[in-house]
Design a protein around this motif. Sequence first.
Motif, PDB file in Angstrom:
ATOM      1  N   ARG A  55      -3.919 124.047 -24.323  1.00 43.89           N
ATOM      2  CA  ARG A  55      -2.663 123.456 -23.837  1.00 43.89           C
ATOM      3  C   ARG A  55      -2.646 122.000 -24.275  1.00 43.89           C
ATOM      4  O   ARG A  55      -3.505 121.205 -23.872  1.00 43.89           O
ATOM      5  N   GLY A  61       7.875 119.683 -24.598  1.00 52.82           N
ATOM      6  CA  GLY A  61       6.988 119.273 -25.677  1.00 52.82           C
ATOM      7  C   GLY A  61       5.558 119.739 -25.524  1.00 52.82           C
ATOM      8  O   GLY A  61       4.701 119.390 -26.351  1.00 52.82           O
ATOM      9  N   VAL A  62       5.256 120.555 -24.508  1.00 50.78           N
ATOM     10  CA  VAL A  62       3.909 121.065 -24.306  1.00 50.78           C
ATOM     11  C   VAL A  62       3.695 122.299 -25.176  1.00 50.78           C
ATOM     12  O   VAL A  62       4.527 123.213 -25.183  1.00 50.78           O
ATOM     13  N   THR A  63       2.585 122.315 -25.916  1.00 53.17           N
ATOM     14  CA  THR A  63       2.275 123.427 -26.811  1.00 53.17           C
ATOM     15  C   THR A  63       1.134 124.253 -26.240  1.00 53.17           C
ATOM     16  O   THR A  63       0.085 123.711 -25.863  1.00 53.17           O
ATOM     17  N   HIS A  64       1.323 125.551 -26.182  1.00 51.87           N
ATOM     18  CA  HIS A  64       0.286 126.494 -25.763  1.00 51.87           C
ATOM     19  C   HIS A  64      -0.124 127.324 -26.978  1.00 51.87           C
ATOM     20  O   HIS A  64       0.732 127.845 -27.706  1.00 51.87           O
ATOM     21  N   ALA A 115       1.418 130.811 -30.702  1.00 48.11           N
ATOM     22  CA  ALA A 115       1.774 129.469 -30.248  1.00 48.11           C
ATOM     23  C   ALA A 115       3.162 129.463 -29.637  1.00 48.11           C
ATOM     24  O   ALA A 115       4.053 130.219 -30.054  1.00 48.11           O
ATOM     25  N   LYS A 116       3.325 128.581 -28.640  1.00 48.26           N
ATOM     26  CA  LYS A 116       4.615 128.398 -27.986  1.00 48.26           C
ATOM     27  C   LYS A 116       4.739 126.947 -27.561  1.00 48.26           C
ATOM     28  O   LYS A 116       3.794 126.364 -27.031  1.00 48.26           O
ATOM     29  N   THR A 117       5.912 126.359 -27.789  1.00 46.55           N
ATOM     30  CA  THR A 117       6.186 124.990 -27.378  1.00 46.55           C
ATOM     31  C   THR A 117       7.332 124.993 -26.380  1.00 46.55           C
ATOM     32  O   THR A 117       8.409 125.558 -26.652  1.00 46.55           O
ATOM     33  N   THR A 118       7.118 124.395 -25.216  1.00 47.92           N
ATOM     34  CA  THR A 118       8.128 124.352 -24.170  1.00 47.92           C
ATOM     35  C   THR A 118       9.140 123.243 -24.440  1.00 47.92           C
ATOM     36  O   THR A 118       8.976 122.427 -25.338  1.00 47.92           O
ATOM     37  N   GLU A 129      -4.593 117.582 -21.533  1.00 46.63           N
ATOM     38  CA  GLU A 129      -5.012 118.415 -22.655  1.00 46.63           C
ATOM     39  C   GLU A 129      -6.125 119.322 -22.179  1.00 46.63           C
ATOM     40  O   GLU A 129      -7.128 118.858 -21.625  1.00 46.63           O
ATOM     41  N   ASN A 182      -0.492 118.592 -24.498  1.00 47.84           N
ATOM     42  CA  ASN A 182       0.652 117.825 -24.017  1.00 47.84           C
ATOM     43  C   ASN A 182       0.522 116.407 -24.552  1.00 47.84           C
ATOM     44  O   ASN A 182      -0.381 115.672 -24.147  1.00 47.84           O
TER      45      ASN A 182
END
Length: 741
Positions: A547, A485-488, A479-482, A554, A549
Motif C-alpha cells: 500500500r 492517490g493511494v496505490t494497492h 494494481a489499483k489506485t484510489t 506506506e 500513499n
Amino acid sequence: MLPALRLLPSLALALGLGTALSLPPAALRAQGVTTTTRAPQDDPALLVADDLQITPDRRLIASGNVEALYEGRRLRARQIIYDHETETLTIEGPITLQDGEYTTVLADQARLDRDLQNGILTGARIIMDDQLQLAAVQANQVEGRYTQLYKAAVTSCRTCNTDEAPLWQFRARRVIHDKEERQIYLDGAQFRVFDVPVMYLPRLRLPDPTLERATGFLIPSIESSTQRGTGVKVPYFFKLGDHRDLTLTPYIATKTTTLEWRYRQAFTKGEIEFEGAFSNDDFGTERSNRHYLFGQGKFELPRDFELNFDIELVNDESYLVDYGYSNKDRLDSEISIHRARRDEWVSAALTHFRSLRSGEENTTLPTIAGNLDYERRIFPTRLGGELRFSGGLHSHYRSSDSILDGTDYDIWADGRDVTRLTGSADWLRTWTLFGGIRSTVQTGLALDSTYVNDAGATSASSDTQLTPSASVALRWPLAKTTRGGVTHVIEPVAQFGWVGGSNSDLPNDESTRVEFDEGNLLSMSRFPETDRRERGFIGAYGLSWSRLNPKGLETRLSFGQVWREKDLTESDGSSTFSASSGQRGSTSDMLVAAHVATQNGLSLTARGLFDSGFDTTKAEVRTAWDNAKTGLSATYIWLGSDLAEDRPNTISEWAFDASYRMSRHWTGHAEWRYDVASDESVEGGLGVTYTNECVDITLKASRRFTSSTILTPSTDFSLTVGLRGFATRTSDANYARTCRK
C-alpha cells in the motif's frame, strides 16, 4: 579579511585623474552619481555615491551611501576621499567590506595607499565565515597579504552587548592573519572563559575557518576507565602536502601509555588509509606491549578493473575491546581485484581470517581462502531471452593436518582443506501471458568438481557432478489506485522446478548457515555456496501486498513457503539443513515479512519463520523514528539453540540507540543491549552534548557487562570540549544563540 581591501586597486586613481582632467569640478557636483570604470586588468568596477565631486586641490570626494564593487568584493562607507598628491585613500565609516563569500570587515575609519595594499584601520572587527570574530583597536594592512591587529580579541561566541563577556575568547597582544596561508598567529595570548584567564600561551597558531586541513592540535579529550585509569588524549594533525596527512594521538593514563596514529594518502587513481596504536599497559599482573593495525585502500586499474585491500592485525585478543577500537571478534584481511560491467562480472580475492573468540582454534578454522569468479550475460537474437555463464574457483586452507574430528559439532576432520571448481550455463526467458501474468522459464546445467585434502575416514576425498535444472516461475501483479492517490499492489507468485543429481558425502564447509527471506523465495537453491544444492522437485509460493500513499502511510506485507520432494540429508542420515534454517523436511517454515513507514519518520520492519504449529524458528524486528528532535532505533533478535550452527543456547536480545534534542543547545544520547535469554545487560551508555555557535561539550559514560576468559567488565567516562570556528565550517545554525530584543 582585510586583504580584501584590495578593492578597486586603480579605480579611485582612475576616477580622480581621468575625470579631473576631462571635466571641470562643477560638472561633477551632482546628486546620485554612478560612475563605471575599468581597472588596468580590464575588470569592470563600479562606484555609486549620493554625491561625487573634485575639489580645486585635485581630490576626489565620494560621499553619502558610498558603495564600490570590484572582483566580487563590496565596500560600503559614508565617504571616500582620494588625494592625488599623497596617493592615499581616506575612508570614513562606518565601513563594511565583504570580501567574497566568507569574510566581512567592519571599521570606523581607514587610511590606505592607492593600491589598497598597505594602511591602517581603526575600530576594526573582522568576521570570518559567519563564525570567527577578530576585534582590535587598530588593524594594519601589510602588502595586501597580512593583517596585524593590536590588543585584539578572538572568539566565535556571540555577545549581545559590549559589556557582556563571551563564553570563551583569546586575548592577545598582537594577532596576525595570513590570507594566503589562511593561518592566524597570536603573540602573548591568554585563553579566557567568561573573561577569566585560565591559560597563558606565548605563541599560538590557529587555522582560519576557510582552511580545511592544517598542521596543528585537534580537540583533546579526557577519559576515565576502570581498566585504563584516568588519562588525556591530545591529537596532533600533520599536513604532509595536499594529498597526505598523519595524525598522532598520545594517550597518557594511569595504567597505560599509548600512541594512536592514522595515515591517509590520496593518489591520482586511488587512496589508502591506515590506523593503529601501540600500548604499554599493566592491566594484568605485569606490564605488556600491545598493538594493532587496520588498513584499507582502493585503486583504479586499466580496463575498468579496481583493486581493493584491507588489513586487520592485532597481537592480543582483547586489545581492540579493552581500548574501544573495535568490537570485531573475527578479523579478515583481503586483497581483491574486480570489474563490474553491465553484462559482466570478474573478481579475484585472497582472504586471511583470524578469530579472536574465546574457545575457537584458528588452526581448525579456514584461515586462508581464495576465490576467482566470472559471470557473463548474453542476449541471443534468434533464441531470445538471456544466456548466463558463470565459473568459479574456490579454495580454503586450515593450518591443522588432523584427519580426526575434534570437539566441534560437525562430523568432519578438523584439518580438511577444500578446493572446488564450479561452472554453469543457464537460459531464461520471460513472457507476458493472459491477464498480465508474467512467466519466466529457466533451464541450465552446472558442473561441480571438489577435492578435499586431509578428509578423514568419514568423507570422500573428491567428487565431480553434473547438475541439470529447469523451472517455471509465475507472477501476477494486480494494481489499483484510489481517488485519493493511494496505490494497492497485490502479487501472488509461484515456482515449479526440478534439480537433478545428488549431494555427495563431501564435507559441508560453506553452506552451514542457510537464510530464508523474500530475496531467495523463488531461488532454485537457498544454500549460500555450491558445495550443497537443493535436489529433486521443488516448489514455492508466496503473496505480497503493498500500500503506497505518497502523502501518508506506506505498508508492505509478504508471505512465502517452499515445498520439496523430500528432505535433504547427509551421509550419516542427518538433515543437510540446520534446525533454525526453517528448511528441514519436505515443507519449509512459513516466511512472514512486514514493513511499515510513516511520513513523520517512523518505520518498522519485521521478519520471521514460523513452523506448522506457528512456533517461532527465528525472528527479527527493527524499528526507527527519526525527526528534527528525536532519533530512536530498536532491534530485537530471536534465534533458537542450534548445535549445527555452533549455538548451544538460545539468543534473545534487544538493542536500543537513542538521541533526543532536549532544548536548543542540549542533546541526550543513550544506548543499551540486553540479553533476554540470560536476563542480563550486555552493554550500555549515556551521554549529553551541549552545542552552541562557539563550543561543543560532550560527556559520555559507558559500561560493558560481559566477561570471558579474555575480557573483564569495564566502565568508561570521557569528556570532550571543542572550540568551534577554527577550520570547522558549521552549516547547522540551529545551535547558535540569539539575542533578545
